[in-house]
Design a protein around this motif. Sequence first.
Motif, mmCIF file in Angstrom:
data_model
loop_
_atom_site.group_PDB
_atom_site.id
_atom_site.type_symbol
_atom_site.label_atom_id
_atom_site.label_comp_id
_atom_site.label_asym_id
_atom_site.label_seq_id
_atom_site.Cartn_x
_atom_site.Cartn_y
_atom_site.Cartn_z
ATOM 1 N N SER A 39 78.864 -92.797 -20.455
ATOM 2 C CA SER A 39 78.287 -94.033 -21.001
ATOM 3 C C SER A 39 78.572 -95.240 -20.116
ATOM 4 O O SER A 39 77.854 -96.243 -20.178
ATOM 5 C CB SER A 39 78.847 -94.295 -22.400
ATOM 6 O OG SER A 39 80.200 -94.743 -22.333
ATOM 7 N N GLY A 40 79.620 -95.191 -19.334
ATOM 8 C CA GLY A 40 80.012 -96.333 -18.525
ATOM 9 C C GLY A 40 80.664 -97.448 -19.324
ATOM 10 O O GLY A 40 81.001 -98.496 -18.778
ATOM 11 N N ALA A 41 80.882 -97.214 -20.625
ATOM 12 C CA ALA A 41 81.456 -98.252 -21.489
ATOM 13 C C ALA A 41 82.979 -98.248 -21.475
ATOM 14 O O ALA A 41 83.607 -99.195 -21.947
ATOM 15 C CB ALA A 41 80.957 -98.072 -22.919
ATOM 16 N N PHE A 42 83.573 -97.178 -20.947
ATOM 17 C CA PHE A 42 85.023 -97.025 -20.958
ATOM 18 C C PHE A 42 85.575 -96.951 -19.541
ATOM 19 O O PHE A 42 84.998 -96.302 -18.666
ATOM 20 C CB PHE A 42 85.438 -95.760 -21.716
ATOM 21 C CG PHE A 42 85.113 -95.803 -23.188
ATOM 22 C CD1 PHE A 42 86.009 -96.332 -24.090
ATOM 23 C CD2 PHE A 42 83.901 -95.312 -23.652
ATOM 24 C CE1 PHE A 42 85.709 -96.380 -25.446
ATOM 25 C CE2 PHE A 42 83.589 -95.352 -25.004
ATOM 26 C CZ PHE A 42 84.495 -95.890 -25.903
ATOM 27 N N ASP A 43 86.719 -97.574 -19.343
ATOM 28 C CA ASP A 43 87.417 -97.482 -18.062
ATOM 29 C C ASP A 43 88.399 -96.324 -18.040
ATOM 30 O O ASP A 43 88.804 -95.872 -16.968
ATOM 31 C CB ASP A 43 88.162 -98.788 -17.776
ATOM 32 C CG ASP A 43 87.211 -99.963 -17.640
ATOM 33 O OD1 ASP A 43 86.479 -100.003 -16.629
ATOM 34 O OD2 ASP A 43 87.175 -100.822 -18.537
ATOM 35 N N PHE A 44 88.796 -95.848 -19.218
ATOM 36 C CA PHE A 44 89.772 -94.769 -19.313
ATOM 37 C C PHE A 44 89.704 -94.200 -20.723
ATOM 38 O O PHE A 44 89.469 -94.929 -21.690
ATOM 39 C CB PHE A 44 91.178 -95.299 -19.016
ATOM 40 C CG PHE A 44 92.282 -94.285 -19.141
ATOM 41 C CD1 PHE A 44 92.202 -93.060 -18.503
ATOM 42 C CD2 PHE A 44 93.419 -94.573 -19.889
ATOM 43 C CE1 PHE A 44 93.225 -92.125 -18.617
ATOM 44 C CE2 PHE A 44 94.455 -93.661 -20.005
ATOM 45 C CZ PHE A 44 94.351 -92.436 -19.366
ATOM 46 N N ILE A 45 89.923 -92.873 -20.840
ATOM 47 C CA ILE A 45 89.841 -92.190 -22.125
ATOM 48 C C ILE A 45 91.048 -91.281 -22.277
ATOM 49 O O ILE A 45 91.341 -90.490 -21.367
ATOM 50 C CB ILE A 45 88.545 -91.340 -22.210
ATOM 51 C CG1 ILE A 45 87.307 -92.230 -22.038
ATOM 52 C CG2 ILE A 45 88.479 -90.557 -23.518
ATOM 53 C CD1 ILE A 45 86.105 -91.509 -21.475
ATOM 54 N N TYR A 46 91.746 -91.396 -23.395
ATOM 55 C CA TYR A 46 92.827 -90.442 -23.645
ATOM 56 C C TYR A 46 92.844 -90.038 -25.113
ATOM 57 O O TYR A 46 92.352 -90.752 -25.978
ATOM 58 C CB TYR A 46 94.185 -90.993 -23.198
ATOM 59 C CG TYR A 46 94.753 -92.144 -23.996
ATOM 60 C CD1 TYR A 46 95.602 -91.910 -25.083
ATOM 61 C CD2 TYR A 46 94.485 -93.465 -23.653
ATOM 62 C CE1 TYR A 46 96.159 -92.961 -25.799
ATOM 63 C CE2 TYR A 46 95.039 -94.520 -24.364
ATOM 64 C CZ TYR A 46 95.873 -94.257 -25.437
ATOM 65 O OH TYR A 46 96.423 -95.309 -26.148
ATOM 66 N N MET A 47 93.435 -88.864 -25.361
ATOM 67 C CA MET A 47 93.436 -88.290 -26.708
ATOM 68 C C MET A 47 94.820 -87.762 -27.060
ATOM 69 O O MET A 47 95.644 -87.477 -26.189
ATOM 70 C CB MET A 47 92.406 -87.163 -26.807
ATOM 71 C CG MET A 47 90.996 -87.566 -26.422
ATOM 72 S SD MET A 47 89.804 -86.203 -26.658
ATOM 73 C CE MET A 47 88.352 -86.873 -25.828
ATOM 74 N N HIS A 48 95.056 -87.646 -28.374
ATOM 75 C CA HIS A 48 96.277 -87.048 -28.900
ATOM 76 C C HIS A 48 95.934 -86.321 -30.188
ATOM 77 O O HIS A 48 94.765 -86.257 -30.555
ATOM 78 C CB HIS A 48 97.363 -88.109 -29.138
ATOM 79 C CG HIS A 48 96.837 -89.478 -29.457
ATOM 80 N ND1 HIS A 48 96.081 -89.763 -30.578
ATOM 81 C CD2 HIS A 48 96.944 -90.643 -28.792
ATOM 82 C CE1 HIS A 48 95.769 -91.043 -30.592
ATOM 83 N NE2 HIS A 48 96.264 -91.609 -29.507
ATOM 84 N N HIS A 49 96.914 -85.765 -30.862
ATOM 85 C CA HIS A 49 96.807 -85.051 -32.129
ATOM 86 C C HIS A 49 97.150 -83.580 -32.006
ATOM 87 O O HIS A 49 97.686 -82.997 -32.967
ATOM 88 C CB HIS A 49 95.421 -85.160 -32.776
ATOM 89 C CG HIS A 49 95.217 -84.131 -33.878
ATOM 90 N ND1 HIS A 49 95.949 -84.155 -35.053
ATOM 91 C CD2 HIS A 49 94.410 -83.031 -33.963
ATOM 92 C CE1 HIS A 49 95.582 -83.128 -35.813
ATOM 93 N NE2 HIS A 49 94.658 -82.438 -35.178
ATOM 94 N N THR A 50 96.879 -82.915 -30.886
ATOM 95 C CA THR A 50 97.023 -81.460 -30.834
ATOM 96 C C THR A 50 98.480 -81.005 -30.829
ATOM 97 O O THR A 50 98.746 -79.817 -31.013
ATOM 98 C CB THR A 50 96.316 -80.884 -29.590
ATOM 99 O OG1 THR A 50 96.968 -81.348 -28.411
ATOM 100 C CG2 THR A 50 94.853 -81.276 -29.562
ATOM 101 N N HIS A 51 99.423 -81.928 -30.582
ATOM 102 C CA HIS A 51 100.851 -81.591 -30.484
ATOM 103 C C HIS A 51 101.107 -80.612 -29.343
ATOM 104 O O HIS A 51 102.069 -79.839 -29.366
ATOM 105 C CB HIS A 51 101.385 -81.022 -31.800
ATOM 106 C CG HIS A 51 100.997 -81.835 -32.990
ATOM 107 N ND1 HIS A 51 101.224 -83.195 -33.067
ATOM 108 C CD2 HIS A 51 100.374 -81.497 -34.160
ATOM 109 C CE1 HIS A 51 100.778 -83.656 -34.218
ATOM 110 N NE2 HIS A 51 100.238 -82.657 -34.893
ATOM 111 N N SER A 52 100.246 -80.673 -28.361
ATOM 112 C CA SER A 52 100.351 -79.814 -27.181
ATOM 113 C C SER A 52 99.619 -80.501 -26.028
ATOM 114 O O SER A 52 98.744 -81.341 -26.255
ATOM 115 C CB SER A 52 99.720 -78.441 -27.453
ATOM 116 O OG SER A 52 98.375 -78.591 -27.888
#
Length: 379
Positions: free
Chosen positions: A257-270
């Motif tokens: 999309s070009g709308a984000f400079d960086f993307i990160y995720m959590h929740h999986t506990h791994s």
Amino acid sequence: MKQRALPVFLAFLLLTSCSANTSGEPTPTANAPQSKPVPVPSTPSPPPEPQELSLMATGDVLLHPQLLAEAETGDGHDFAPLLAGLEPYVQDADVALCNLETPIGTAPYSGYPMFSVPAQIVTDLAKLGYDGCTTATNHTVDKGTAGVNRTLDTLEQQDLFATGSYRTAKEAAEPPIMTVDGVKFGIIASTYSLNGMRADADWQVDTGVGAAKLIQRAKQAAKDGAEIVVAAIHDGAEYSSKPTEAQRRLGRALAESGAFDFIYMHHTHSVLPIEKHAGTWIVYGLGNSVAKHATPTILNREGISIKATFTRDPKEDWGLSELAWVPHQLSESPVRWCQVATADDCLPAADAKASLARTTQTVNAFDAFDDGLVPWEVD
């Protein structure tokens, strides 16, 4: 004071000098007193605008009962020993964000499936140097509206930025922007679920991991002044080493999309892989920051922290110029955050070596090292 009369000889010299000066102004003699220049007060220069800023992002802060028991002091809790290993990394970044997985509660506290944890964890994160936390998780409403409000009140009392849950509709409508050294970071947080529960109001928690909605929010943050826009998404399959197909589609759609400079995720506990797609870095899973699950798998004892360095170009636009990572493992008992990138006495050497190899393989599953991912080294 009255002026004294000039001697006749001096008056004659001045008259002569005036007649010889074609400009009509008297020319001072060598012995005439010279007026001193009046000093002009100097205006202090504004501080230079930063050309580089770094963001530290860490995974879930998830206080299970064993962590609460180990932190008990008799008259409260002390989580500083649990978190101490993080300090050099927190201090090495311009801004540090945690993911506060669980609501702040009142005694008696509780663990899975309905968490309630002491406010001291926020105090100790602030003392360590954290600047804020995202609060949109599947446990956000474990203690209802009171828990949501108490959590945000506690973060506010420690001067920590928060986004992902809100106390009022007005607060939810405000741009999710934190200002660091004059630079505005837009943090777009959201969670895939509230574990089957419902918030008391639609605006109370940022929910949903649809790409279109997240992209729209990112573009709105930019219109509201955000110079750097980051996605912090709570999503994925627990205890996995691979992102789900839906997770990867989401990450790539946000990147494209070009709308984000960086993307990160959590929740999986791994720990999950890191990928550079369409010129944008995606961290699919940071793993836990601190936790102590009852489920016996090494995966939920491992995690990574990242440092994203953003640089301003000559056109005054910001972009991510370097991404660095450091892996860790949580020790057995007492639980401590232990980095495994270099020799450390926090863990048995064999455990640290095995953890480093396992995490490295996972992180590089999508060839992140070839694309420029580097180790995070601190003095």
